[in-house]
Design a protein around this motif. Sequence first.
Motif, mmCIF file in Angstrom:
data_model
loop_
_atom_site.group_PDB
_atom_site.id
_atom_site.type_symbol
_atom_site.label_atom_id
_atom_site.label_comp_id
_atom_site.label_asym_id
_atom_site.label_seq_id
_atom_site.Cartn_x
_atom_site.Cartn_y
_atom_site.Cartn_z
ATOM 1 N N PHE A 1 0.818 -1.211 0.000
ATOM 2 C CA PHE A 1 0.000 0.000 0.000
ATOM 3 C C PHE A 1 0.857 1.269 0.000
ATOM 4 C CE2 PHE A 1 -3.100 -3.084 1.357
ATOM 5 C CZ PHE A 1 -4.306 -2.602 0.881
ATOM 6 N N LYS A 2 2.183 1.113 -0.190
ATOM 7 C CA LYS A 2 3.065 2.270 -0.152
ATOM 8 C C LYS A 2 3.947 2.327 -1.399
ATOM 9 C CE LYS A 2 3.293 2.342 4.912
ATOM 10 N NZ LYS A 2 4.178 2.298 6.110
ATOM 11 N N VAL A 3 3.347 2.164 -2.565
ATOM 12 C CA VAL A 3 4.113 2.221 -3.809
ATOM 13 C C VAL A 3 4.623 3.642 -4.053
ATOM 14 C CG1 VAL A 3 4.043 1.846 -6.300
ATOM 15 C CG2 VAL A 3 2.819 0.289 -4.767
ATOM 16 N N SER A 4 3.742 4.633 -3.913
ATOM 17 C CA SER A 4 4.107 6.059 -3.952
ATOM 18 C C SER A 4 4.838 6.463 -5.237
ATOM 19 C CB SER A 4 4.966 6.425 -2.734
ATOM 20 O OG SER A 4 4.257 6.212 -1.542
ATOM 21 N N ILE A 5 4.218 6.191 -6.380
ATOM 22 C CA ILE A 5 4.714 6.660 -7.672
ATOM 23 C C ILE A 5 3.676 7.623 -8.234
ATOM 24 C CG2 ILE A 5 5.334 5.995 -10.028
ATOM 25 C CD1 ILE A 5 6.235 3.313 -8.897
ATOM 26 N N PHE A 6 4.126 8.782 -8.701
ATOM 27 C CA PHE A 6 3.194 9.840 -9.093
ATOM 28 C C PHE A 6 3.195 10.066 -10.604
ATOM 29 C CE2 PHE A 6 4.422 10.538 -4.709
ATOM 30 C CZ PHE A 6 3.180 10.729 -4.100
#
Length: 466
Positions: free
Chosen positions: A418-423
């Motif tokens: 739940f923490k991939v964090s790609i924008f």
Amino acid sequence: MKPSVIVPLWALFSLAQQAAPSKSCTCELNPAEKAFPHDKLQTAEGNATDCNTHVTPQKALELESLLLGLEKRLTQLHSDVSVLEEEDDGELYGVLSLFIIENEMVEIRQLMEKLNSTTVEHQVLTDDTVQQLEELKTEMIKLEKFDTMEVVKGRQVNKQLKSALETCRIGVNATVTPTQPPYGTCQHGPLRNITGPGVNTQGEFSGNYAYGAWGRDPKPETRKENWYWMVPLTSSQYANYIRFYSSLSALIIGVSTPGNIQIASSNPTTNTIQGPNNVLYGSALYYNCYNRDAVCRFNLTSKSVTSVQLPRGTRYNSKSNFCHLEDCYAFTDLDLATDESGVWVVYTTTEALGNLVLTKVEETEPPTLGKTWRTSVYKRSVTNTFMACGILYATRYIDANVEEVFYSFDTTTGMENFKVSIFINKVSPNIFSLNYNPVDQMLYVYSNAKMVSYKALFGYSDRYFS
């Protein structure tokens, strides 16, 4: 002649203890083995030190400097002789030139004598060094043979046995431990970043179709590798044809070849495309069948439509769309996706309580459903999904300019993140269609009438993706 008697070591201690009583007990042991020749070892070490002292880089540098000096002097001599030959007037100039050349030859002769002397010294040094090395080698062989307990040899044998045992163990256990944690089905690792946008165009329709999908076939027919396709949807989110372009530039300027290929005669009918999440794979268009919880496949060669029914309780007809806080995207209950292994469908069911469900769509005729995975992420909290290397990625709306890939599910390991964090830098607020193409590793986005592309970057290290 008296016979010799062999007395074990423990018996020596026993005999000493049975001797006449005294204040101290003395045991004398005379071993048959010779003492270790420490003097020879020290000699060998001294010879090695002498080699390091005498054979130095400075010696080689000295010889090299002399050779370079000689080369320069010879070059200068040749130049002076050439000048004399060209400009000799037979008088004072020629005499002076000959005097200069004579001095240069004297200096060259002195330099050559010094070079010869240095060369002889180096030859002597080389011969002495070779002799010392041979003597050192002989002494080391003797020292190794002196090892009567064969400790060194035993260690060598043990090392060989350990190596053979390890080789045997690896052979029995065929599975080798990977150097990196497994990520999906590809060798290049997980998704690390998304760059772009690259392409940003409205094509030939100039914003007339707000909803749709576009991209390339990851498994194209021969001579169609550069083709692009698009499916423009009406305002009611329906379509009955797919449109082709022979190249990316043709798509941008709006030259369609071979043009439209019709799927159904009108909108909406049984075989009509419903919703924007469509994909092309292996010369077939996969899409949500109109008014059904099923996946349709339109074969571009035979112009026929086949379908596969999804599990009972599948949500469809805008009952479980992709959403964010401000809006939901109509008829996005089913999301078709492609990756290196083929076609997938993302949806949800009443049994899954609205969480994302992923199923592999097999390329049979008609299509069939393969393995299914259930996740713990709520579908209506997601704005879109795509597949890459057997990994499901989900996005969410941040604001009008940014979308975040926040979640991943690995079908190989079953692990969720739940923490991939790609924008993703958006060109329009809403992304209605998002799909990955494994051939060029591009993401193809349809966003408020614009066709946009992004580059997906993969790898095991963050070094190159910051």
